[in-house]
Write an enzyme that holds these catalytic residues in place. Structure first.
Site, PDB file in Angstrom:
ATOM      1  CG  ASP A  50      -1.960  -0.918   1.163  1.00  0.00           C
ATOM      2  OD1 ASP A  50      -2.492  -1.293   0.186  1.00  0.00           O
ATOM      3  OD2 ASP A  50      -2.194  -1.849   2.273  1.00  0.00           O
ATOM      4  N   GLY A  51       1.942   1.126   0.924  1.00  0.00           N
ATOM      5  CA  GLY A  51       3.008   2.329   0.827  1.00  0.00           C
ATOM      6  C   GLY A  51       3.374   2.616  -0.370  1.00  0.00           C
ATOM      7  CG  ASN A 123      -4.614   5.589   2.865  1.00  0.00           C
ATOM      8  OD1 ASN A 123      -5.535   5.119   2.333  1.00  0.00           O
ATOM      9  ND2 ASN A 123      -3.357   5.027   3.371  1.00  0.00           N
ATOM     10  CD  GLU A 124      -3.468   8.631   6.675  1.00  0.00           C
ATOM     11  OE1 GLU A 124      -2.888   8.773   5.833  1.00  0.00           O
ATOM     12  OE2 GLU A 124      -4.050   7.383   6.853  1.00  0.00           O
ATOM     13  CG  ASP A 152      -0.594  12.048  21.295  1.00  0.00           C
ATOM     14  OD1 ASP A 152      -0.181  12.878  22.093  1.00  0.00           O
ATOM     15  OD2 ASP A 152       0.033  10.845  21.068  1.00  0.00           O
ATOM     16  CB  ALA A 164      -4.783   3.439   6.465  1.00  0.00           C
ATOM     17  CG  ASN A 166     -10.314   6.113  10.732  1.00  0.00           C
ATOM     18  OD1 ASN A 166     -10.530   6.954  11.530  1.00  0.00           O
ATOM     19  ND2 ASN A 166     -11.153   5.113  10.400  1.00  0.00           N
ATOM     20  CB  ALA A 187      -3.215  10.260  22.684  1.00  0.00           C
TER      21      ALA A 187
HETATM   22  P1  NAP Z   1       3.524   2.274   5.630  1.00  0.00           P
HETATM   23  O1  NAP Z   1       4.513   1.352   6.290  1.00  0.00           O
HETATM   24  O2  NAP Z   1       3.593   2.532   3.823  1.00  0.00           O
HETATM   25  O3  NAP Z   1       2.151   1.507   5.798  1.00  0.00           O
HETATM   26  C1  NAP Z   1       1.778   1.305   7.137  1.00  0.00           C
HETATM   27  C2  NAP Z   1       0.677   0.193   7.025  1.00  0.00           C
HETATM   28  O4  NAP Z   1      -0.556   0.684   6.561  1.00  0.00           O
HETATM   29  C3  NAP Z   1       1.118  -0.905   6.030  1.00  0.00           C
HETATM   30  O5  NAP Z   1       0.894  -2.306   6.543  1.00  0.00           O
HETATM   31  C4  NAP Z   1       0.511  -0.618   4.845  1.00  0.00           C
HETATM   32  O6  NAP Z   1       0.054  -1.606   4.081  1.00  0.00           O
HETATM   33  C5  NAP Z   1      -0.997  -0.134   5.486  1.00  0.00           C
HETATM   34  N1  NAP Z   1      -2.019   0.699   4.840  1.00  0.00           N
HETATM   35  C6  NAP Z   1      -1.697   1.514   4.011  1.00  0.00           C
HETATM   36  N2  NAP Z   1      -2.960   2.179   3.464  1.00  0.00           N
HETATM   37  C7  NAP Z   1      -3.809   1.468   3.776  1.00  0.00           C
HETATM   38  C8  NAP Z   1      -5.330   1.316   3.518  1.00  0.00           C
HETATM   39  N3  NAP Z   1      -5.851   2.290   2.702  1.00  0.00           N
HETATM   40  N4  NAP Z   1      -6.087   0.333   4.146  1.00  0.00           N
HETATM   41  C9  NAP Z   1      -5.166  -0.310   4.821  1.00  0.00           C
HETATM   42  N5  NAP Z   1      -3.935  -0.426   5.157  1.00  0.00           N
HETATM   43  C10 NAP Z   1      -3.326   0.578   4.501  1.00  0.00           C
HETATM   44  O7  NAP Z   1       3.514   3.679   6.491  1.00  0.00           O
HETATM   45  P2  NAP Z   1       3.803   5.133   5.872  1.00  0.00           P
HETATM   46  O8  NAP Z   1       4.694   5.168   4.972  1.00  0.00           O
HETATM   47  O9  NAP Z   1       4.248   5.966   7.356  1.00  0.00           O
HETATM   48  O10 NAP Z   1       2.428   5.900   5.666  1.00  0.00           O
HETATM   49  C11 NAP Z   1       1.518   5.380   4.580  1.00  0.00           C
HETATM   50  C12 NAP Z   1       0.197   4.962   5.327  1.00  0.00           C
HETATM   51  O11 NAP Z   1       0.339   4.186   6.457  1.00  0.00           O
HETATM   52  C13 NAP Z   1      -0.479   6.151   5.639  1.00  0.00           C
HETATM   53  O12 NAP Z   1      -1.325   6.831   4.777  1.00  0.00           O
HETATM   54  C14 NAP Z   1      -1.275   5.609   7.086  1.00  0.00           C
HETATM   55  O13 NAP Z   1      -2.582   5.507   6.805  1.00  0.00           O
HETATM   56  C15 NAP Z   1      -0.729   4.423   7.339  1.00  0.00           C
HETATM   57  N6  NAP Z   1      -0.230   4.588   8.856  1.00  0.00           N
HETATM   58  C16 NAP Z   1      -0.755   3.549   9.789  1.00  0.00           C
HETATM   59  C17 NAP Z   1      -0.160   3.688  11.034  1.00  0.00           C
HETATM   60  C18 NAP Z   1      -0.856   2.761  12.153  1.00  0.00           C
HETATM   61  O14 NAP Z   1      -1.570   1.905  11.451  1.00  0.00           O
HETATM   62  N7  NAP Z   1      -0.516   2.955  13.531  1.00  0.00           N
HETATM   63  C19 NAP Z   1       0.775   4.714  11.345  1.00  0.00           C
HETATM   64  C20 NAP Z   1       1.284   5.406  10.457  1.00  0.00           C
HETATM   65  C21 NAP Z   1       0.961   5.578   9.177  1.00  0.00           C
HETATM   66  P3  NAP Z   1       1.265  -2.381   3.253  1.00  0.00           P
HETATM   67  O15 NAP Z   1       1.880  -3.319   4.158  1.00  0.00           O
HETATM   68  O16 NAP Z   1       0.684  -3.326   2.110  1.00  0.00           O
HETATM   69  O17 NAP Z   1       2.159  -1.352   2.763  1.00  0.00           O
END
Ligand code: NAP
Length: 266
Positions: A50-51, A123-124, A152, A164, A166, A187
């Site tokens: 997804d990233g 996404n957000e 936060d 994601a 959210n 938070a």
């Molecule tokens: P990243 O490592 O690219 O992504 C973090 C995780 O979110 C990965 O497992 C990714 O799937 C998954 N993801 C991304 N979009 C999704 C969606 N629409 N539905 C379900 N899962 C999804 O992290 P990043 O580069 O920091 O940011 C990319 C996205 O990661 C952001 O848009 C954010 O939504 C998400 N993120 C999640 C958290 C959390 O869950 N605590 C924290 C920061 C960011 P893949 O393994 O297939 O890449």
């Protein structure tokens, strides 16, 4: 005229191997391949998770060309095709056997003391404190003050992004056929000094959400768009709305949102 396909991949070995294989198969099927953005292309293929998909959309400046993902990542909510399904995918693509899902983007207008910048998210948009600071924000929806927020940060997600970040903070998973904006608190502080909402808030597609710092021209707010950080000096307010701009995602004809949710999360 030759049919052009753009390929963008992450640097993971599995993605690089898949890219090489895909290149050969697409050439055999009569396509020309471009590894940079080419406006004449009919399709963009992202190889990764997804990233990587999110990065491809941003690197290619929110293309109007349909996209499809080949999943070599962990979760793969956007990419629909696995590396061992490449032959089937090419065959279905040539026959036109796929669904096109249109994904509306979230628009963020960031107003600073001297400037205005428009950014788009798939996404957000996350509004959080720089250097792990607590932030104090005012939340308005359609020009009505809802509540102040201390904590936060706030995650404002699309329906597509609801699964994601959210979801990780307790926000609701939203059916992507509903075009809404969800504001999820991260938070939130609830004391006698500060009262912040604790559940997410869901707004209609014509809502305008305005977030402004309690102190005018805040310097310690970080704006994160689909995982990419943006630092702005002296933020006055951030307006969020659902944009008319959409990306087009090719889905295999058996794609169904709730089956995907159940397969990936539940
Ligand atoms: P990243 O490592 O690219 O992504 C973090 C995780 O979110 C990965 O497992 C990714 O799937 C998954 N993801 C991304 N979009 C999704 C969606 N629409 N539905 C379900 N899962 C999804 O992290 P990043 O580069 O920091 O940011 C990319 C996205 O990661 C952001 O848009 C954010 O939504 C998400 N993120 C999640 C958290 C959390 O869950 N605590 C924290 C920061 C960011 P893949 O393994 O297939 O890449």
């Amino acid at each position: 005229m030759s049919r052009i396909i753009c390929i963008n991949s992450n640097r993971v070995q599995k993605s690089l191997d898949t890219k090489e294989l895909l290149h050969k198969k697409l050439i055999n099927a009569g396509f020309k391949i471009d590894y940079d953005y080419n406006p004449a292309a009919e399709l963009i293929i992202s190889i990764g998770g997804d990233g990587c998909f999110l990065q491809t959309v941003h690197d290619y400046n929110i293309p109007n060309i349909p996209l499809v993902g080949i999943n070599t990542g962990h979760l793969g909510f956007f990419p629909d095709v696995s590396p061992d399904e490449i032959d089937d995918f090419i065959e279905s693509y040539l026959k036109g056997e796929y669904i096109t899902q249109e994904i509306p983007l979230l628009q963020a207008q960031i107003v600073t003391k001297n400037n205005g910048t428009k950014l788009f998210a798939i996404n957000e948009v996350v509004v959080k404190g720089d250097k792990s600071r607590t932030i104090h924000l005012k939340l308005n929806i359609n020009d009505k003050h809802v509540q102040n927020f201390s904590g936060d940060g706030l995650i404002i997600s699309t329906s597509t992004g609801s699964t994601a970040y959210n979801y990780a903070v307790g926000g609701s998973i939203v059916d992507t056929s509903l075009n809404v904006m969800q504001i999820a608190p991260v938070a939130p502080i609830n004391t006698n000094s500060y009262r912040s909402f604790t559940s997410s808030i869901i707004c209609s597609d014509d809502s305008i959400v305005r977030i402004s710092p309690e102190c005018e021209f805040e310097n310690s707010i970080l704006v994160v768009i689909d995982g990419m950080e943006f630092n702005f000096k002296e933020i006055s307010n951030i307006s969020l709305s659902i944009s008319d701009i959409r990306i087009k995602l090719l889905r295999t004809s058996n794609y169904e949102f709730w089956s995907r949710v159940s397969e990936k999360f539940l």
